[in-house]
Design a protein around this motif. Sequence first.
Motif, mmCIF file in Angstrom:
data_model
loop_
_atom_site.group_PDB
_atom_site.id
_atom_site.type_symbol
_atom_site.label_atom_id
_atom_site.label_comp_id
_atom_site.label_asym_id
_atom_site.label_seq_id
_atom_site.Cartn_x
_atom_site.Cartn_y
_atom_site.Cartn_z
ATOM 1 N N THR A 2 -69.687 -43.687 26.210
ATOM 2 C CA THR A 2 -69.374 -42.288 26.443
ATOM 3 C C THR A 2 -69.315 -42.003 27.939
ATOM 4 N N ILE A 3 -68.902 -40.776 28.260
ATOM 5 C CA ILE A 3 -68.871 -40.369 29.668
ATOM 6 C C ILE A 3 -70.262 -40.460 30.278
ATOM 7 N N ARG A 4 -71.274 -40.217 29.440
ATOM 8 C CA ARG A 4 -72.648 -40.282 29.928
ATOM 9 C C ARG A 4 -72.960 -41.645 30.546
ATOM 10 N N HIS A 5 -72.398 -42.706 29.970
ATOM 11 C CA HIS A 5 -72.700 -44.044 30.458
ATOM 12 C C HIS A 5 -72.112 -44.313 31.843
ATOM 13 N N ALA A 6 -71.228 -43.455 32.312
ATOM 14 C CA ALA A 6 -70.639 -43.628 33.644
ATOM 15 C C ALA A 6 -71.422 -42.896 34.724
ATOM 16 N N LEU A 7 -72.480 -42.156 34.337
ATOM 17 C CA LEU A 7 -73.208 -41.331 35.313
ATOM 18 C C LEU A 7 -73.871 -42.178 36.388
ATOM 19 N N LEU A 134 -82.667 -41.758 31.011
ATOM 20 C CA LEU A 134 -81.443 -41.220 30.415
ATOM 21 C C LEU A 134 -80.577 -42.298 29.756
ATOM 22 N N GLY A 135 -80.755 -43.540 30.152
ATOM 23 C CA GLY A 135 -79.889 -44.593 29.624
ATOM 24 C C GLY A 135 -78.430 -44.351 29.952
ATOM 25 N N ALA A 136 -78.181 -43.684 31.088
ATOM 26 C CA ALA A 136 -76.816 -43.271 31.462
ATOM 27 C C ALA A 136 -76.101 -44.389 32.205
ATOM 28 N N PHE A 137 -75.923 -45.515 31.530
ATOM 29 C CA PHE A 137 -75.304 -46.666 32.174
ATOM 30 C C PHE A 137 -74.821 -47.645 31.112
ATOM 31 N N ARG A 138 -74.007 -48.551 31.541
ATOM 32 C CA ARG A 138 -73.690 -49.788 30.842
ATOM 33 C C ARG A 138 -73.790 -50.901 31.870
ATOM 34 N N GLY A 139 -74.303 -52.038 31.454
ATOM 35 C CA GLY A 139 -74.429 -53.139 32.404
ATOM 36 C C GLY A 139 -73.107 -53.525 33.019
ATOM 37 N N SER A 140 -72.046 -53.529 32.214
ATOM 38 C CA SER A 140 -70.732 -53.885 32.738
ATOM 39 C C SER A 140 -70.225 -52.858 33.739
ATOM 40 N N LEU A 141 -70.481 -51.564 33.470
ATOM 41 C CA LEU A 141 -70.042 -50.515 34.405
ATOM 42 C C LEU A 141 -70.809 -50.599 35.717
ATOM 43 N N SER A 420 -81.536 -49.188 48.540
ATOM 44 C CA SER A 420 -82.686 -48.711 47.756
ATOM 45 C C SER A 420 -82.236 -48.275 46.361
ATOM 46 N N ALA A 421 -81.033 -47.688 46.242
ATOM 47 C CA ALA A 421 -80.511 -47.318 44.931
ATOM 48 C C ALA A 421 -80.209 -48.565 44.098
ATOM 49 N N VAL A 422 -79.647 -49.594 44.727
ATOM 50 C CA VAL A 422 -79.400 -50.855 44.023
ATOM 51 C C VAL A 422 -80.717 -51.455 43.543
ATOM 52 N N PHE A 423 -81.729 -51.434 44.396
ATOM 53 C CA PHE A 423 -83.032 -51.985 44.035
ATOM 54 C C PHE A 423 -83.639 -51.217 42.863
ATOM 55 N N ALA A 424 -83.544 -49.896 42.884
ATOM 56 C CA ALA A 424 -84.077 -49.079 41.793
ATOM 57 C C ALA A 424 -83.328 -49.357 40.497
ATOM 58 N N MET A 425 -82.016 -49.486 40.577
ATOM 59 C CA MET A 425 -81.221 -49.823 39.398
ATOM 60 C C MET A 425 -81.668 -51.155 38.810
ATOM 61 N N CYS A 426 -81.882 -52.143 39.673
ATOM 62 C CA CYS A 426 -82.314 -53.460 39.210
ATOM 63 C C CYS A 426 -83.699 -53.407 38.582
ATOM 64 N N ALA A 427 -84.598 -52.617 39.163
ATOM 65 C CA ALA A 427 -85.943 -52.473 38.579
ATOM 66 C C ALA A 427 -85.852 -51.893 37.173
ATOM 67 N N GLY A 428 -84.945 -50.944 36.990
ATOM 68 C CA GLY A 428 -84.748 -50.370 35.667
ATOM 69 C C GLY A 428 -84.217 -51.394 34.680
ATOM 70 N N LEU A 429 -83.241 -52.201 35.093
ATOM 71 C CA LEU A 429 -82.703 -53.236 34.213
ATOM 72 C C LEU A 429 -83.764 -54.279 33.874
ATOM 73 N N MET A 430 -84.610 -54.615 34.824
ATOM 74 C CA MET A 430 -85.662 -55.596 34.571
ATOM 75 C C MET A 430 -86.716 -55.072 33.606
ATOM 76 N N SER A 431 -86.852 -53.764 33.516
ATOM 77 C CA SER A 431 -87.869 -53.185 32.625
ATOM 78 C C SER A 431 -87.387 -53.096 31.180
ATOM 79 N N ALA A 433 -84.604 -51.603 30.125
ATOM 80 C CA ALA A 433 -83.928 -50.338 29.812
ATOM 81 C C ALA A 433 -82.644 -50.605 29.058
ATOM 82 N N ARG A 434 -82.302 -49.706 28.128
ATOM 83 C CA ARG A 434 -81.115 -49.854 27.299
ATOM 84 C C ARG A 434 -80.216 -48.629 27.432
ATOM 85 N N PRO A 435 -78.897 -48.816 27.268
ATOM 86 C CA PRO A 435 -77.987 -47.666 27.319
ATOM 87 C C PRO A 435 -78.313 -46.652 26.234
#
Length: 451
Positions: A2-7, A134-141, A420-431, A433-435
């Motif tokens: 969804t559009i949410r996953h592009a946030l 929020l799970g507002a992501f997709r790994g591929s995006l 720092s945003a990249v690092f935070a994103m990676c910390a979330g993926l390591m925890s 987190a799911r879309p």
Amino acid sequence: MTIRHALVPAYLAACLLLGGASAAGFAANMVLQLAALPIICVALWSLIFAPPPNLNRAPLIFFGICLVFMALQLLPLPPELWTALPGRAPVADGLRLLQVPLPWLPLSLDPAGTLASLLWLLPAIATLLGVVVLGAFRGSLLSWSLLVVTVLSIAVGALQLAGGKVGGAYIYEITNYGVAVGFFANGNHMATLLLVAIPFLGALQLSLLRRARSPRNASAVRVLTATIFVVLIVGLLTNLSLAGLGLSVPVVLVSFLSFRRKDIKPRWWIFAVALLLSVAAVATVVLGPFGNNLVGSQQHNAELSRRTSFQLTLNAAREYLPFGSGVGTFQEVYRTQEPLKSVTTVYMNHAHSDWLELLLETGLLGIGLAAIFLLWWAARVRAIWTATGPDYYARAAAIATGTILLHSLVDYPLRTAAISAVFAMCAGLMSDARPFTRRQAASASTRHVTI
């Protein structure tokens, strides 16, 4: 999808485009901080009704503790307390010479700098909350967002080199002229982005191959990712960051071993060779005759070298142990350590080592918090690599965070909103987190795979 996953991917791209400077780009960083506020508010509101799983809470709790710690540094203390803190005697003596009654003062020697540092964290906090809550992501995006901006940054870097030291392609006034910095002000931070993009390219390739419906599509995917990989390597070679070149070998080797085809089963000696090559690459950069200003012989501008910076920062850190001088106080404290003969209009804005700057500003408590994070990181790395169903984006995030932490030993990439945003994103993926998925359409027992 969804559009949410592009946030989060869209916000991450904005951070990479606008947040490439720590000592410049105030307007751009302000835009990122303002844009972070609605994401943070929505995420905090969502936490009230749907707390994340226990596994996902670790980075949220850690960030929360860090914010509380920084806020406590702004808490006014009575004169009896703050004058007893190490390093505060010159402040008290100055006030007495002026015959000013000793006021209540916070632990931080620069409250405005500490508050600015709190605001600087907003993009990273928004990114983490967007991923975990929020799970507002997709790994591929996320991977596409990272890679597209990185390739654009390489193109901008090529224009900067073509334009010479005074070319018009440089975005920031305070920057490394004559270096391919892309959307950054510092060439080393551009190198960090290039390194981080490599493991995410590997994860994206596996994701695309998994969805390829024919051998022709699979071949197209391999050609595309191989082309992007070559562009990334060319970017590293034109960037010429010593740390970037030294870390590129272990990052490429670890990424290859992590995202290799299933039919390729490397033997133990391949891992041994990869380790030896990685150590040799880093040692060559550190000890080789490449103008290294940390352990090499610095003949020009020694006052601004890493060796001098590290020495003076360590001297200052000893004076302020165990509580530190306060987050955001580096510049003011560092100036008290510089010899008068070396003081010019050019100043040291950071210690060129996030770890040393952390020790100076936060003391032993800050180092203790960092150690706790490293223990969590190591535990998650082990869990990610031993999981039955491998999460390749989590693996890419682990490699990326490890790269940033290593580069932070000799630079300050985490002081930019972009990294720092990249690092935070990676910390979330390591925890783990799911879309986001709609509750009505998903079974409670379903484990949603990041694609």
